[in-house]
Design an enzyme around this catalytic site. Structure first.
Site, PDB file in Angstrom:
ATOM      1  N   ASP A 330       0.772  -0.671  -0.013  1.00  0.00           N
ATOM      2  CA  ASP A 330      -0.054   0.017  -0.107  1.00  0.00           C
ATOM      3  C   ASP A 330       0.822   0.583   0.364  1.00  0.00           C
ATOM      4  OD1 ASP A 330      -2.122   1.726   0.285  1.00  0.00           O
ATOM      5  OD2 ASP A 330      -1.490   1.859   2.506  1.00  0.00           O
ATOM      6  N   ASP A 523      -0.938  -0.475   5.756  1.00  0.00           N
ATOM      7  CA  ASP A 523      -1.150   0.661   7.376  1.00  0.00           C
ATOM      8  C   ASP A 523      -3.022  -0.467   7.586  1.00  0.00           C
ATOM      9  OD1 ASP A 523      -2.337   1.941   5.592  1.00  0.00           O
ATOM     10  OD2 ASP A 523      -1.887   3.624   6.548  1.00  0.00           O
ATOM     11  N   ASP A 527      -7.746  -1.198   4.427  1.00  0.00           N
ATOM     12  CA  ASP A 527      -6.569  -1.684   3.462  1.00  0.00           C
ATOM     13  C   ASP A 527      -6.968  -3.589   4.180  1.00  0.00           C
ATOM     14  OD1 ASP A 527      -4.578  -2.049   4.870  1.00  0.00           O
ATOM     15  OD2 ASP A 527      -3.498  -0.524   3.473  1.00  0.00           O
TER      16      ASP A 527
HETATM   17  P1  ADP Z   1      -3.754   4.743  -0.202  1.00  0.00           P
HETATM   18  O1  ADP Z   1      -4.087   3.193  -1.072  1.00  0.00           O
HETATM   19  O2  ADP Z   1      -2.846   5.727  -0.116  1.00  0.00           O
HETATM   20  O3  ADP Z   1      -2.836   3.677   1.265  1.00  0.00           O
HETATM   21  P2  ADP Z   1      -6.261   5.385   0.597  1.00  0.00           P
HETATM   22  O4  ADP Z   1      -7.275   4.078   0.053  1.00  0.00           O
HETATM   23  O5  ADP Z   1      -6.549   5.551   1.663  1.00  0.00           O
HETATM   24  O6  ADP Z   1      -4.961   5.654  -0.212  1.00  0.00           O
HETATM   25  O7  ADP Z   1      -7.145   6.839   0.082  1.00  0.00           O
HETATM   26  C1  ADP Z   1      -7.581   6.551  -1.246  1.00  0.00           C
HETATM   27  C2  ADP Z   1      -7.472   8.175  -1.735  1.00  0.00           C
HETATM   28  O8  ADP Z   1      -8.917   8.694  -1.122  1.00  0.00           O
HETATM   29  C3  ADP Z   1      -6.150   9.265  -0.608  1.00  0.00           C
HETATM   30  O9  ADP Z   1      -5.218   9.857  -1.122  1.00  0.00           O
HETATM   31  C4  ADP Z   1      -7.104  10.319  -0.408  1.00  0.00           C
HETATM   32  O10 ADP Z   1      -7.456  10.930  -2.270  1.00  0.00           O
HETATM   33  C5  ADP Z   1      -8.811  10.215  -0.533  1.00  0.00           C
HETATM   34  N1  ADP Z   1      -9.521   9.732   1.163  1.00  0.00           N
HETATM   35  C6  ADP Z   1      -9.323   8.652   1.789  1.00  0.00           C
HETATM   36  N2  ADP Z   1      -9.896   9.255   2.773  1.00  0.00           N
HETATM   37  C7  ADP Z   1      -9.685   9.778   2.762  1.00  0.00           C
HETATM   38  C8  ADP Z   1     -10.934  11.438   4.275  1.00  0.00           C
HETATM   39  N3  ADP Z   1     -10.639  11.090   5.186  1.00  0.00           N
HETATM   40  N4  ADP Z   1      -9.875  12.429   3.528  1.00  0.00           N
HETATM   41  C9  ADP Z   1      -9.913  13.052   2.293  1.00  0.00           C
HETATM   42  N5  ADP Z   1      -9.430  12.750   2.151  1.00  0.00           N
HETATM   43  C10 ADP Z   1      -9.817  10.992   1.512  1.00  0.00           C
HETATM   44 MG    MG Z   2      -3.688   2.882   3.064  1.00  0.00          MG
END
Ligand code: ADP
Ligand code: MG
Length: 627
Positions: A330, A523, A527
């Site tokens: 991730d 983390d 996921d």
């Molecule tokens: P990653 O796969 O990099 O761990 P996530 O799946 O957690 O990322 O989130 C993907 C995207 O969704 C983030 O890059 C962000 O743009 C958006 N996002 C997720 N949760 C939030 C939140 N609580 N506030 C704002 N944006 C969010």
């Molecule tokens: Mg993440």
């Protein structure tokens, strides 16, 4: 030493002494056969009573073929052999074999106790007492009596008893027992502290955030203690092997006792000799060394990894780690720090402060790293504004009603989902768009740092036989591409929703080479489903959510991706030891079995070989614990 084992030692000594007495008495006097039997039966029953009882109990349950059974049959046979016309009596041999078998068992218990002790000792994280403030006084109580919300005091040199957040004081914490990391961590007001760390310098007052049983120290100990329940293939192989092997051995022994004398045409003259060989054969065939040393090696391997801050929830995962071929990462919080900073604020129709204000409010309850950075950027977040109907959309963002108005905060996916046209930004980083009652009001740019050891971690994986590395992220493609090239992953996929991550991992599992496993490292924020789907789900511990630690099979306590390669090495070492023990003990067994068949091995030799191999295998297994 456990009580059970102390009893065993007493019995061994008593039985050995009485055996000597019996031998002397039988040499000096001229006893009848049955009198001699009674004389030797005393030390025999003292040493082997428990074993006979267990074998009999298992026999009644229809589960007869284990080492207790083999030893019982062999020694009872040896006691009986003297009554066959023309045969020499074997009473001392029978007692000696039983006695030696007990010595072996005694040794095995000691080794197991010792590795358990050294694991718990090295993971000496269970706090015994805690100082809590109650009614204006500080009293010392058992940590389990403290409830969430109470204030605890931790003096220098003391262990943090429960997880909490510092409300007064500053200090540095020794986290080595938890993370394997020896550099102390600076701690100030507002920081979270984890139970099991040792306070090094200043007095800290902290508000307890988790009850004792849910605190980090208890969780880790529980994890390590339960790890042996998840059996590896090698371990279940041993159980299955014993199931097939033991009946074969028993059948062979019966054939060996009866067939040659029958074929010789002079059954009564030959039978005693072949019965003796068959009994020797039975003793040698005891699978003790394998049954004992393989689980012990895995136990040690899990303990050794734990000392380096790598928690492995079962020996099956140790095995999967050793075969790792594909590693999927991730991005946020795994390859990057997961600590965002606001780098630009671009409002459209409202002012900058208002934009930050709205975003911070909507993120009030989110634990996502982006949310944390937005709250930090607007320090007065906890004001009297009403924030209701909060809905977090994983991989997109958060929706909520702030003072009656609908506010959406998230990425372009979220804006598209609610039908709000958004503007792109020329600044590098993750863009957080904000809409107010369906109208676009601007965006905030946040950015993250790549972890210091990420590139090194990827290199170390390649050096340890990993053939493919992939990064999956919900973030934008350009941010993903930059991180991917900087850390050196082979492939990346961007703008994925949590469900897309699962299907990507499924595709990768379908396409991976035979015999190799796939790990997902995350983390745990958004996921957990992928962690569960991968062959080995690996969570970053301290930053990761509780959900991730539950869903994961392996937890890296110090959040360093480079620990993965360390884990692979430890796993390989453990499997190597298990393999050495298997080859060595089966080898020696086959050799002595052949000797026994041709009448070249005595019962004494058989039991010495059996116990000797076991002792060596057990000693070899304890190496798994060492770094
Ligand atoms: P990653 O796969 O990099 O761990 P996530 O799946 O957690 O990322 O989130 C993907 C995207 O969704 C983030 O890059 C962000 O743009 C958006 N996002 C997720 N949760 C939030 C939140 N609580 N506030 C704002 N944006 C969010
Ligand atoms: Mg993440």
């Amino acid at each position: 030493m456990e009580k059970e084992n102390k009893e065993r030692l007493v019995k061994i000594i008593a039985s050995a002494a009485l055996l000597v007495v019996a031998v002397v008495v039988s040499k000096l006097t001229n006893l009848k056969m049955w009198q001699e039997l009674l004389l030797f039966l005393v030390p025999y029953l003292i040493a082997g009573g428990e074993t006979l009882k267990e074998a009999a109990e298992k026999l009644l349950e229809g589960e007869l073929l284990d080492e207790d059974f083999l030893m019982s049959v062999a020694t009872l046979g040896a006691l009986a052999i003297g009554f066959i016309p023309g045969a020499e009596s074997q009473f001392p041999e029978a007692v000696f074999v039983m006695l030696f078998f007990q010595i072996g068992e005694f040794f095995e218990d000691m080794a197991e106790d010792k590795s358990r002790d050294s694991i718990t000792e090295l993971m000496d994280i269970r706090p015994d007492t805690a100082s809590v403030e109650r009614d204006g006084a500080t009293i010392v109580v058992n940590p389990s009596e403290i409830t969430v919300g109470e204030t605890i005091v931790i003096k220098p040199g003391e262990k943090v008893p429960l997880d909490g957040v510092v409300i007064e004081g500053s200090s540095s914490l020794d986290t080595v027992a938890l993370t394997g990391e020896s550099v102390p961590r600076g701690i100030a007001v507002g920081d979270n502290i984890l139970s099991g760390c040792v306070n090094l310098s200043g007095v800290l007052r902290a508000r307890v955030t988790k009850p004792f049983t849910e605190s980090t120290a208890s969780k880790i100990l529980e994890l390590v203690e339960n790890a042996s329940e998840n059996k590896s293939k090698s371990e279940s192989f041993i159980t299955r092997f014993a199931k097939v092997y033991t009946p074969i051995v028993v059948v062979l022994a019966v054939l060996l006792a009866f067939l040659p004398p029958l074929l010789s045409g002079n059954f009564s003259a030959e039978f005693a000799k072949w019965l003796y060989r068959a009994l020797t054969f039975l003793i040698v065939s005891c699978p003790c060394a394998l049954v004992i040393s393989i689980p012990l090696a895995f136990f040690g391997g899990i303990g050794g990894a734990a000392r380096k801050g790598i928690l492995v929830k079962g020996s099956n995962y140790l095995e999967a780690l050793a075969r790792l071929g594909t590693v999927v990462f991730d991005k946020t919080g795994t390859l990057t720090e997961g600590v965002f900073e606001v780098t630009a604020v671009h409002p459209e129709t409202i002012d900058e402060k208002e934009l930050l204000h709205l975003a911070a409010h909507v993120e009030r309850y989110s634990t996502h790293p982006v949310a944390v950075s937005l709250r930090l950027a607007y320090p007065d977040e906890a004001d009297s504004c009403s924030v209701e109907d909060v809905e977090e959309v994983a991989g997109q963002g958060v929706k909520a009603r702030v003072n009656g108005k609908t506010v959406c905060v998230g990425n372009s996916k979220m804006m598209e989902a609610i039908g709000v046209p958004w503007k792109d930004c020329e600044k590098k980083g993750t863009i957080v768009h904000v809409s107010l009652d369906g109208e676009y009001v601007g965006h905030i740019v946040v950015s993250d740092r790549i972890k210091a050891d990420a590139a090194e971690a990827l290199k170390a994986l390649k050096e340890n036989g990993v053939t493919k590395t992939v990064m999956l992220t919900g973030d934008k493609a350009d941010v993903a591409a930059e991180v991917a090239s900087e850390v050196g992953v082979d492939e990346f996929r961007a703008e994925l929703l949590p469900a897309d991550k699962v299907s990507e991992v499924e595709k990768l599992i379908a396409g991976k080479p035979d015999g190799r496993s796939l790990a997902f490292v995350g983390d745990g924020i958004n996921d957990a489903p992928v962690l569960a789907r991968a062959d080995v789900g690996i969570a970053m511990g301290a930053l990761g959510s509780d959900a991730a630690i539950e869903a994961a099979d392996v937890v890296l306590m110090d959040d360093k991706p480079s620990k993965l390669a360390t884990g692979i090495k430890a796993a390989r070492k453990t499997l190597g030891i298990a393999r050495q023990n298997t080859v060595f003990s089966i080898g020696v067994k086959v050799l002595v079995l052949l000797l026994a068949m041709f009448g070249l091995a005595t019962m004494w030799m058989a039991v010495l070989a059996d116990v000797g191999v076991m002792v060596l295998a057990v000693l070899n297994s304890t190496r798994a614990l060492k770094a």
